[in-house]
Design a protein around this motif. Structure first.
Motif, mmCIF file in Angstrom:
data_model
loop_
_atom_site.group_PDB
_atom_site.id
_atom_site.type_symbol
_atom_site.label_atom_id
_atom_site.label_comp_id
_atom_site.label_asym_id
_atom_site.label_seq_id
_atom_site.Cartn_x
_atom_site.Cartn_y
_atom_site.Cartn_z
ATOM 1 N N TYR A 1 35.802 45.320 -55.175
ATOM 2 C CA TYR A 1 34.417 45.230 -54.690
ATOM 3 C C TYR A 1 33.435 45.300 -55.863
ATOM 4 O O TYR A 1 32.477 44.529 -55.946
ATOM 5 N N ILE B 1 29.873 40.686 -51.116
ATOM 6 C CA ILE B 1 31.208 40.883 -50.540
ATOM 7 C C ILE B 1 31.424 39.959 -49.347
ATOM 8 O O ILE B 1 32.535 39.450 -49.128
ATOM 9 N N ARG C 1 24.858 43.907 -52.382
ATOM 10 C CA ARG C 1 26.310 44.125 -52.382
ATOM 11 C C ARG C 1 26.938 43.581 -51.100
ATOM 12 O O ARG C 1 28.011 42.964 -51.129
#
Length: 452
Positions: free
Chosen positions: A408, A427, A423
């Motif tokens: 990640y 992802i 983020r």
């Protein structure tokens, strides 16, 4: 005018003014065409040569290629301020009056002739050609009010001048020139070549100093009309425009023109740019009508709006677009793309397929080399990852399976994601890339999407 002469001011013709200002910009290394992308090695050199030669110009190209934007940048090649005879109908230079009224005033007042200063913004006129445009609009007509005031019809001062004469010492831009009726195009012939005006039996010799520029769709596509051959011959240069050749230019156009109400990560902007380019290369799309840059611009704005709507309804602190928001871009695409006749009923299927192609290409470009095997293994072991319209960035991140490595963090670092929203977007792109590479599956019911 006497004070103007004492100051040493020299009169320049319009074409000389544009030529000298353009050459000065090129000599100094300044960009005379701000805000234009993808034309540096193709269109702009042709246009610069035409302007240096003093030619009237017509730009030919499909919709959304920046023709109007290019014409409007010509404004920057004019002097910022220029002197005109105060109150003159055609804005003549004090040294060179051309109408009877201005010549009479200049003869009577001599050096006391009052002048005023006109800004370059007032020297650019733009007209969208429509079938109801008349000769009076562009060239002029007899003014019945002036006749009613007591002037004779034979008096040339009864003429009310149209757009082109009123743009004396300026630029006239005519958008969609073929839409002008042919008889209106004929009325422009003398203005462009002989520089005289013919109105209802008058032949008025006016040394008009006007640069006429126009835009048009290629004639093989435009069924509404055509540019008549004699008028086409009057234009010194015909220049073909095109869509951006490089992906970076396409992205730059979106970044410059789109008004975004939320954060749209660069990777999503790139997906929309690639999507537009996929449409331009698709055999299912009518390429004669073109695929406008407005499609990707509107798509980016819609994706941002979807992110802001979700952030508002779910009480998120920041609005950041994610892959799930790209579906909203398809909704605005339908009205901006013309498909081949044999594709009727498959429009949504084609748009969805090409968007997936663009997403897969972007994921490969930015995430290649990152080992995501641990994420795939977690999913194969039964982990389900949920996202969707009602899932906030924090909820999405909290629902991710724990991994033994830093996959990640590597994805987020590669895409420059720092906040929770960024983020989550990074992802989610990785998950979509894995799905499109057929390494994981995806199930979607509209409001909720589950990777598993």
């Amino acid at each position: 005018m006497g004070e103007l002469r004492v100051s040493g001011h020299q009169a320049r013709g319009l074409r000389a003014e544009i030529r000298e200002n353009l050459l000065h910009a090129l000599r100094d290394g300044r960009d005379p065409w701000p805000g234009l992308h993808g034309f540096t090695d193709t269109v702009l050199p042709q246009l610069e040569r035409a302007l240096i030669a003093g030619h009237d110009v017509v730009l030919l190209g499909e919709r959304g290629q920046g023709k109007t934007r290019l014409l409007r940048t010509l404004l920057g090649l004019l002097d910022e301020w220029t002197p005109v005879i105060e109150g003159a109908e055609l804005g003549e230079h004090p040294y060179e009056p051309i109408t009877h009224a201005s010549q009479r005033r200049a003869a009577e007042l001599g050096d006391e002739l009052p002048i005023s200063w006109r800004h370059r913004d007032e020297r650019y006129a733009e007209k969208l050609a429509t079938p109801d445009t008349s000769v009076a609009d562009l060239i002029g007509d007899v003014d019945p009010i002036k006749v009613a005031e007591g002037r004779r019809l034979s008096d040339v001062e009864t003429i009310h001048f149209g757009l082109i004469p009123r743009s004396h010492r300026g630029i006239v831009a005519i958008n969609e020139l073929p839409d002008l009726a042919e008889r209106i195009q004929v009325a422009m012939l003398n203005v462009m070549e002989e520089r005289d005006i013919q109105i209802r039996g008058y032949v008025l010799r006016l040394p008009l100093d006007v640069l006429i520029v126009a835009s048009a769709n290629p004639e093989d596509y435009t069924n509404r009309g055509r540019i008549i051959t004699p008028l086409k011959d009057r234009f010194g240069a015909q220049i073909r425009t095109h869509y951006p050749v490089e992906l970076g230019d396409e992205v730059a156009v979106i970044a410059q023109e789109a008004h975004l109400v939320a954060t749209v990560p660069p990777t999503l902007v790139e997906i929309l740019a690639r999507f537009t380019r996929e449409l331009r290369g698709s055999a299912a799309v009518d390429q004669r009508s073109g695929v406008s840059a407005r499609l990707s611009i509107a798509g980016a704005e819609t994706v941002a709006a979807a992110a802001l709507r979700r952030a508002t309804t779910q009480h998120e602190d920041e609005a950041v677009a994610r892959v799930i928001d790209l579906a909203a871009a398809l909704e605005v695409s339908r009205g901006k793309v013309e498909f081949e006749s044999g594709e009727e009923g498959r429009e949504d299927e084609i748009l969805g397929y090409l968007l997936r192609m663009a997403t897969a290409a972007t994921a490969r470009e930015h995430l290649h080399g990152i080992d995501l095997d641990s994420l795939v293994a977690a999913v194969e072991a039964g982990a389900l990852i949920t996202t969707g319209e009602h899932v906030t960035a924090k909820e999405f991140l909290a629902g991710l399976p724990s991994l033994p490595d830093s996959a990640y963090a590597e994805v987020c670092a590669r895409l420059g994601a720092n906040t929770d929203g960024e983020r989550a977007a990074a992802i989610e792109l990785a998950l979509e890339g894995l799905y499109l590479a057929r390494r994981i599956s995806k199930d979607s019911d509209g409001d909720e999407t589950v990777y598993g």
